[in-house]
Write a protein that holds these residues in place. Structure first.
Motif, short mmCIF file in Angstrom:
data_model
loop_
_atom_site.label_atom_id
_atom_site.label_comp_id
_atom_site.label_asym_id
_atom_site.label_seq_id
_atom_site.Cartn_x
_atom_site.Cartn_y
_atom_site.Cartn_z
N ASP A 233 0.80 -1.23 0.00
CA ASP A 233 0.00 0.00 0.00
C ASP A 233 0.83 1.28 0.00
N TYR A 234 2.14 1.13 -0.22
CA TYR A 234 3.02 2.27 -0.45
C TYR A 234 3.90 1.96 -1.66
N ARG A 235 4.27 3.00 -2.36
CA ARG A 235 5.15 2.83 -3.52
C ARG A 235 6.15 3.97 -3.56
N LEU A 236 7.42 3.63 -3.54
CA LEU A 236 8.50 4.62 -3.62
C LEU A 236 9.23 4.42 -4.93
N TRP A 237 9.22 5.46 -5.76
CA TRP A 237 9.99 5.46 -7.00
C TRP A 237 11.03 6.57 -6.93
N VAL A 238 12.24 6.27 -7.38
CA VAL A 238 13.30 7.27 -7.41
C VAL A 238 13.88 7.30 -8.82
N THR A 239 13.86 8.50 -9.41
CA THR A 239 14.40 8.68 -10.76
C THR A 239 15.80 9.23 -10.66
N PHE A 240 16.75 8.50 -11.24
CA PHE A 240 18.16 8.91 -11.27
C PHE A 240 18.49 9.36 -12.69
N SER A 241 19.12 10.54 -12.81
CA SER A 241 19.41 11.10 -14.13
C SER A 241 20.86 11.58 -14.20
N ASN A 242 21.46 11.31 -15.35
CA ASN A 242 22.80 11.79 -15.65
C ASN A 242 22.83 12.05 -17.15
N GLY A 243 22.68 13.33 -17.54
CA GLY A 243 22.59 13.64 -18.96
C GLY A 243 21.40 12.94 -19.58
N ARG A 244 21.63 12.18 -20.63
CA ARG A 244 20.55 11.48 -21.31
C ARG A 244 20.19 10.15 -20.65
N THR A 245 20.99 9.72 -19.70
CA THR A 245 20.75 8.46 -19.02
C THR A 245 19.78 8.68 -17.86
N GLN A 246 18.74 7.89 -17.83
CA GLN A 246 17.75 8.00 -16.76
C GLN A 246 17.32 6.59 -16.35
N LYS A 247 17.27 6.34 -15.05
CA LYS A 247 16.80 5.07 -14.54
C LYS A 247 15.80 5.31 -13.42
N VAL A 248 14.67 4.65 -13.50
CA VAL A 248 13.67 4.71 -12.45
C VAL A 248 13.81 3.45 -11.62
N VAL A 249 14.13 3.65 -10.34
CA VAL A 249 14.43 2.53 -9.45
C VAL A 249 13.40 2.50 -8.33
N ARG A 250 12.88 1.33 -8.06
CA ARG A 250 11.90 1.17 -6.99
C ARG A 250 12.60 1.13 -5.64
N GLY A 251 12.04 1.83 -4.66
CA GLY A 251 12.54 1.76 -3.30
C GLY A 251 11.81 0.70 -2.51
N PHE A 252 12.15 0.58 -1.22
CA PHE A 252 11.56 -0.46 -0.40
C PHE A 252 11.54 -0.04 1.07
N TYR A 253 10.73 -0.74 1.83
CA TYR A 253 10.62 -0.47 3.26
C TYR A 253 11.82 -1.07 3.99
N ALA A 254 12.49 -0.25 4.83
CA ALA A 254 13.71 -0.68 5.51
C ALA A 254 13.62 -0.64 7.03
N ALA A 255 12.40 -0.58 7.57
CA ALA A 255 12.18 -0.58 9.03
C ALA A 255 12.93 0.57 9.69
N ASP A 256 13.89 0.27 10.59
CA ASP A 256 14.61 1.35 11.27
C ASP A 256 15.88 1.77 10.53
N GLY A 257 16.12 1.19 9.36
CA GLY A 257 17.30 1.52 8.56
C GLY A 257 18.52 0.72 8.93
N ASN A 258 18.45 -0.06 10.00
CA ASN A 258 19.59 -0.88 10.43
C ASN A 258 19.10 -2.27 10.84
N ALA A 259 18.11 -2.77 10.12
CA ALA A 259 17.43 -4.00 10.52
C ALA A 259 18.34 -5.21 10.52
N ALA A 260 19.37 -5.23 9.65
CA ALA A 260 20.28 -6.37 9.63
C ALA A 260 20.90 -6.59 11.00
#
Length: 612
Positions: A62-89
């Motif tokens: 029920d959440y969607r995180l998209w991040v668009t990375f751009s460098n000149g003509r190169t563009q990549k849309v990368v999906r993000g994800f839930y990481a809990a507290d950021g140090n879950a490992a």
């Protein structure tokens, strides 16, 4: 401030740029433009909704995180994800407000990024950019600099992304061909005691399969291979499996095969979910720990060969369709591990119907999976499929896939090792005739109960070396992985000590080094019909170089295209070492090889003498 955990974080406002432990250092808060190296992992954290793995509003659907990375003509849309507290490992956290994206920059320069987050019922499964309700993210945009890879890089972080070109793999960082050599066993590699919430649902004990027992993997014999400075999690966990990868790399191996989902399969001890009965909730800490292992493998130059399912469970999600649960599974794998440059997606072990597994996916379902990975993986990593062992099942299941643009190769299984060379030649030619050549690797050698025996049972591995190793490469194959069999010590489910096949790793490394050092194997073709001895494999860059594998005490006559003069060198495929020159120059169109230096197996390398 730099830390000794897997990721070092430098928070800037409400988001954090983090660098993996492979990077040369952490970015401090006063860095105007953070700097990274090409191909290495860039992690960006965002402060998002405070939630948990078990929240009523499901953070995975029920959440969607998209991040668009751009460098000149190169563009990549990368999906993000839930990481809990950021140090879950390390913390084992199941709740928190950290959302993360991982990115592997494919080229140097200044990169811009822009993050957008949405919420709504099953929004994660909706690719309509206008769907859902937007969630405001402070500091949702930023920039960082990427510098060319340097000596500070190692493994695939220096080699760059793995991809296929024709019937071979290449690495983008150095534009070089890559021959695979590695382990196919244990297939349940991730059924390891130090990964959170990992256990065996039930033991495996049925005819025709390896017996799994009740204990999951400990890999205790490889504790000795862990080195100070190597990664761990949760105060020292993970040393055994990290050490095992160190051992593989030390032996010259560059690939490891692993299932990420074996519910209903053989091991019944690997899944990415919070439980083996909930397919829309993912175990954040376990997946973060998998990533620590995977990134260490990458630093060692070991490809992560992810096999998404087994033949027994290929219809478990959505009846085999690429429906909502399968898409969610694929999206999470891509989001969490797609940043790995040395990554191969395998659509399934022994995929398709067989007598022992009739409830299988269809042609259209296989095609849909391949197309989904190619369309949704921003890096377009190689997509392959693992085959059944017999020629008739290959004909039935693989023929409809010929010419499929989204399928890059085969993970080959052959029941009789003497047939490897001919079977591989057959499918390489078939794929080439359909305009989409397949990179085929010899990944599971039969018979199923034997595979690669331990060194104490088969110390020389003569038949494996002749037919599965040299025979596959000299058919135009792209490398090998070794399957340990079902009825062996340290078998395909229970293997704890990879030193049980130490001699086999050594001989594999010798073969890879030979082809990488002395040949342009990618320009060669099988020429078995040009030798008089049917037991001899022959491979040639016509008119230039000829390689022949001669079993113990045998010789042959080679027919060449031109009556040139040729030099002959002998190579020992068991012990390696330097080439041994033959004193006399050979000539004529019919070249009868002289007696080899001993009655052991030998490889003959014949090269045309340059005309002045």
């Amino acid at each position: 401030m730099c830390c000794k955990s897997v990721f070092c974080y430098a928070f800037v406002a409400v988001f954090a740029l983090s660098c993996s432990f492979f990077l040369s250092g952490c970015q401090t808060a006063d860095s105007a433009t953070p700097s990274y190296l090409q191909w290495q992992s860039v992690s960006i954290n965002f402060k998002g909704p405070d939630t948990s793995e078990t929240a009523n509003i499901n953070p995975f659907t029920d959440y969607r995180l998209w991040v668009t990375f751009s460098n000149g003509r190169t563009q990549k849309v990368v999906r993000g994800f839930y990481a809990a507290d950021g140090n879950a490992a390390n913390s084992g956290a199941r709740e928190g407000n950290v959302w993360r994206v991982r990115f592997s920059p494919p080229q140097p320069g200044v990169w811009q990024y822009e993050a957008t987050m949405y919420t709504g019922n099953d929004i994660a499964l909706n690719n309509d950019p206008s769907a859902g309700k937007t969630i405001s993210l402070k500091n949702s945009s930023g920039r960082f600099e990427v510098k060319p890879g340097s000596n500070a890089s190692s493994g695939f972080f220096a080699l760059g992304q793995l991809y296929t070109q024709g019937r071979y793999y290449k690495t983008a960082g150095n534009d070089s061909y890559w021959l695979k050599g590695g382990t196919n066993s244990p297939e349940n590699l991730l059924g390891f005691k130090d990964f959170d919430q990992t256990y065996r649902i039930t033991g495996q004990d049925r005819d025709g399969e390896a017996q799994s027992g009740t204990q999951i993997h400990h890999f205790s014999p490889h504790r000795q291979d862990w080195k100070p400075g190597d990664p761990t999690w949760q105060d020292g966990k993970g040393k055994n499996i990290i050490g095992m990868m160190n051992y593989l790399a030390q032996m010259g191996m560059n690939s490891a095969y692993m299932l990420t989902l074996n519910i209903e399969g053989d091991g019944k001890d690997v899944w990415p979910y919070t439980s083996p009965t909930s397919f829309n909730r993912f175990d954040v800490s376990k997946l973060a720990q998998w990533n620590i292992l995977f990134e260490h493998m990458q630093s060692l130059g070991i490809a992560v060969h992810i096999v998404i399912q087994e033949t027994e469970n290929e219809r478990m999600l959505d009846g085999g369709d690429t429906g909502p649960m399968r898409r969610l599974y694929f999206d999470e794998l891509i989001a969490r591990f797609g940043h790995l440059p040395g990554l191969i997606w395998n659509l399934g072990e022994e995929n398709g119907p067989a007598e022992f597994s009739p409830d299988a996916q269809t042609d259209s379902q296989r095609i849909a999976m391949a197309n989904y990975f190619k369309h949704h993986d921003p890096y377009e990593h190689p997509v392959i499929i693992h085959t059944h062992s017999t020629p008739d099942l290959k004909d039935k299941i693989l023929t409809p896939l010929l010419g499929l643009k989204a399928l890059d190769g085969l993970s080959f299984q052959v029941n009789h090792r003497e047939q490897v060379n001919a079977e591989m030649q057959k499918w390489i030619k078939k794929s080439e005739s359909f305009g989409k050549p397949w990179a085929i690797t010899m990944d599971e050698i039969g018979e199923w109960m034997e595979g690669a025996k331990t060194d104490d049972v088969d110390p020389t591995h003569d038949s494996l070396r002749r037919h599965a190793l040299w025979g596959s490469i000299m058919a135009g194959g792209a490398g090998v992985e070794w399957y340990f069999g079902a009825h062996q010590a340290h078998n395909d489910l229970t293997a704890e000590d990879l030193r049980s096949r130490h001699n086999l790793w050594s001989q594999t490394s010798i073969a890879l080094n030979f082809f990488n050092t002395y040949t342009r194997y990618w320009a060669m073709t099988p020429i078995n019909k040009q030798v008089s001895n049917p037991n001899v494999y022959a491979y040639a860059e016509l008119g230039k170089h000829y390689v022949m594998y001669l079993p113990a005490g045998e010789t042959t006559t080679l027919t060449v295209e031109d009556a040139n003069s040729y030099t002959l060198f002998w190579f020992d495929p068991v012990n390696g070492g330097a080439l041994k020159p033959h004193r006399e120059v050979l000539s004529g169109k019919q070249i009868t090889l002289p007696k080899a230096p001993s009655n052991n197996d030998w490889v003959a390398l014949i090269s045309a003498v340059s005309k002045q």
